[in-house]
Design an enzyme around this catalytic site. Structure first.
Site, mmCIF file in Angstrom:
data_model
loop_
_atom_site.group_PDB
_atom_site.id
_atom_site.type_symbol
_atom_site.label_atom_id
_atom_site.label_comp_id
_atom_site.label_asym_id
_atom_site.label_seq_id
_atom_site.Cartn_x
_atom_site.Cartn_y
_atom_site.Cartn_z
ATOM 1 N N ARG A 260 -1.388 7.256 -10.975
ATOM 2 C CA ARG A 260 -1.910 8.589 -10.677
ATOM 3 C C ARG A 260 -1.664 9.518 -11.860
ATOM 4 O O ARG A 260 -0.568 9.539 -12.430
ATOM 5 C CB ARG A 260 -1.243 9.156 -9.416
ATOM 6 C CG ARG A 260 -1.469 8.280 -8.184
ATOM 7 C CD ARG A 260 -0.872 8.861 -6.934
ATOM 8 N NE ARG A 260 -1.052 7.951 -5.814
ATOM 9 C CZ ARG A 260 -0.671 8.200 -4.568
ATOM 10 N NH1 ARG A 260 -0.072 9.349 -4.287
ATOM 11 N NH2 ARG A 260 -0.874 7.319 -3.611
ATOM 12 N N ARG A 275 8.210 12.098 -8.993
ATOM 13 C CA ARG A 275 6.762 12.247 -9.189
ATOM 14 C C ARG A 275 6.402 11.650 -10.541
ATOM 15 O O ARG A 275 6.676 12.246 -11.589
ATOM 16 C CB ARG A 275 6.354 13.721 -9.124
ATOM 17 C CG ARG A 275 4.831 13.937 -9.112
ATOM 18 C CD ARG A 275 4.489 15.416 -9.145
ATOM 19 N NE ARG A 275 4.995 16.112 -7.981
ATOM 20 C CZ ARG A 275 4.362 16.197 -6.814
ATOM 21 N NH1 ARG A 275 3.188 15.622 -6.662
ATOM 22 N NH2 ARG A 275 4.901 16.864 -5.802
ATOM 23 N N GLU A 347 8.076 14.185 1.207
ATOM 24 C CA GLU A 347 7.248 13.094 1.709
ATOM 25 C C GLU A 347 7.677 11.739 1.162
ATOM 26 O O GLU A 347 7.840 11.553 -0.041
ATOM 27 C CB GLU A 347 5.779 13.338 1.347
ATOM 28 C CG GLU A 347 4.847 12.237 1.827
ATOM 29 C CD GLU A 347 3.439 12.367 1.273
ATOM 30 O OE1 GLU A 347 2.692 11.383 1.360
ATOM 31 O OE2 GLU A 347 3.090 13.456 0.751
ATOM 32 N N SER A 350 3.178 8.182 4.757
ATOM 33 C CA SER A 350 2.170 8.892 5.536
ATOM 34 C C SER A 350 1.314 7.892 6.288
ATOM 35 O O SER A 350 1.186 6.731 5.890
ATOM 36 C CB SER A 350 1.294 9.766 4.633
ATOM 37 O OG SER A 350 0.573 8.961 3.722
ATOM 38 N N ARG A 389 10.197 6.912 -4.617
ATOM 39 C CA ARG A 389 10.710 7.956 -3.719
ATOM 40 C C ARG A 389 11.737 7.392 -2.731
ATOM 41 O O ARG A 389 12.686 8.087 -2.350
ATOM 42 C CB ARG A 389 9.560 8.635 -2.980
ATOM 43 C CG ARG A 389 8.696 9.470 -3.904
ATOM 44 C CD ARG A 389 7.771 10.405 -3.155
ATOM 45 N NE ARG A 389 7.016 11.236 -4.089
ATOM 46 C CZ ARG A 389 6.323 12.304 -3.744
ATOM 47 N NH1 ARG A 389 6.269 12.684 -2.466
ATOM 48 N NH2 ARG A 389 5.657 13.015 -4.642
#
Length: 437
Positions: A260, A275, A347, A350, A389
């Site tokens: 990403r 991140r 987060e 999800s 994460r």
């Protein structure tokens, strides 16, 4: 992509869904106008094409002046047909382009933007480090003490937001991968390792070339994309197929690297591995019937909660607001783990219900055995374990005053109970053993 009939039958529902997301309501009016133009262009083309076919039948039987007139009209019609076909193609293209920009309409997600989520529940209690008598270290400091994370050399070799997992850091990720894949397999998911490079059709079909286009990496020479999630190759896996209803649900779990650009996140979460531009992930994906999508969404959330319980992490579940949903989802539940040094939940995983939005783009249908009728399947996805994460959460929540980290019991068989600063751990029992000493 929605069913175009909704534009004609329920335009107010679509307008309300746009308002819920904070998106332009005028798009619905533009779509209605484009749909009318498309249908008019199709009708005009079919009319002149029908006349052309009728003339083709009359000419062999005609004689004299009648035949001359028919031949003259045939020449005129040939140009009219070409013009009508061009107009039809342009109207269809314009409508399709607009339709693909319309997000999946949601009526269940809370209205609003990123900060308008609803907390559904909190599980576990964050540790009180002050009561324990020491200030918590962040994951990067712990990772460097453990010899688990090397950001400096990651930046040297690849640039900012890249890293190396070293020693126990690499071993921790491998243990998490194995645990996540085997656990999902026990739940009935078929394990997969999909390609990390996909065609534009796969990216577009899953909704990642619209609002998310700036966040993906493209290899222009090969016209391929690096996936930001294995949701993409898993969704495209059954593209242009008809699945027997009796075979549903189909549940897959995949391990893959994810890439990403993190567009729009300049200066955000720059420290450590929270991140980053590349990370590994274990993702769940489901194909089911439209009437079972909501129930399957709840099941996906249940599996994600069971996973976080297994990792002994304090977390909360939120109902993500409509304006923070991706293009394809009508509803998304996030599981957010407590990060001690940030003093907030972040987060970790999800679960998204995409209904028939992706399957319409990818042409994935199911056939009913009794009626022989086909309909588009529903697709859902859920992150089980985003490695970086998860490692952040495990290090910070399991840390001890001396810099060691206590691991959850589910990882003891692979790594032991503690990770210790600069520990020289080796695999016990040789290359075929799964335990560290």
């Amino acid at each position: 992509m929605i069913d175009p009939r909704l534009l004609r039958e329920s335009p107010d529902t679509l307008r309300a869904a746009q308002e819920r997301r904070g998106e332009p309501v005028g798009l619905i009016d533009d779509l209605i106008a484009a749909d009318e133009a498309r249908r008019a262009a199709i009708a005009a083309f079919e009319a002149v094409r029908s006349e052309q076919k009728d003339l083709g039948k009359k000419i062999p039987k005609a004689v004299g002046d009648e035949k001359s007139a028919l031949l003259a009209r045939t020449k005129e019609l040939s140009n009219e047909v070409k013009a009508a076909e061009t107009a039809k193609s342009e109207a269809v293209r314009a409508f399709d382009e607009l339709l693909r920009s319309l997000p999946n309409p949601t009526v269940a997600a809370p209205p609003g933007g990123e900060d308008d989520f609803v907390v559904l529940e909190e599980i576990g209690t964050p540790r009180d480090f002050e009561a324990e008598g020491f200030a918590p270290r962040d994951h990067l400091e712990l990772g460097e003490m453990l010899g688990a994370i090397d950001m400096e050399r990651g930046a040297k070799v690849s640039g900012s937001r890249f890293y190396y997992l070293t020693g126990v850091g690499a071993q921790l990720e491998l243990a998490l991968i194995q645990l996540a894949m085997s656990t999902a397999a026990q739940w009935g998911f078929t394990p997969m390792i999909p390609p990390a490079l996909v065609k534009p059709s796969a990216m577009e079909g899953t909704g990642f070339l619209g609002q998310a286009a700036d966040d993906v990496y493209r290899l222009e020479k090969d016209d391929l994309y690096l996936v930001g999630t294995s949701e993409v190759p898993l969704a495209a896996y059954h593209g242009a197929e008809i699945l027997p209803t009796a075979s549903l649900p189909k549940r897959y779990v995949a391990f893959s690297p994810c890439f990403r650009r993190e567009a729009g996140s300049y200066g955000k979460d720059t420290r450590g591995i929270f991140r980053v531009h590349w990370f590994d992930k274990v993702e769940m994906f489901v194909y089911t019937t439209a009437d079972q999508a909501e129930a399957e969404h709840e099941r996906l959330l249940g599996w994600e909660k069971a996973w976080l319980d297994l990792l002994e992490l304090p977390y909360r579940v939120i109902d993500v607001a409509a304006g923070d949903l991706g293009l394809s989802a009508v509803r998304k539940f996030d599981c957010e783990a407590w990060i001690p040094t940030q003093g907030k939940y972040r987060e970790l995983s999800s679960a998204s219900n995409c209904t028939q939005f992706q399957s319409r783009r990818l042409d994935i249908r199911t056939r009913d055995n009794e009626s022989d009728a086909t309909s588009h399947v529903a697709t859902l996805n859920g992150t089980l374990c985003a490695m970086t994460r998860t490692i952040v959460a495990l290090l910070e929540n399991g840390q001890q005053a001396d810099g060691s980290v206590r691991l959850p019991a589910a990882l003891h068989a692979q790594l032991g109970e503690f990770l210790r600063p600069q520990a020289e751990l080796k695999w016990a029992g040789g290359p075929n053993s799964s335990r560290l000493m």
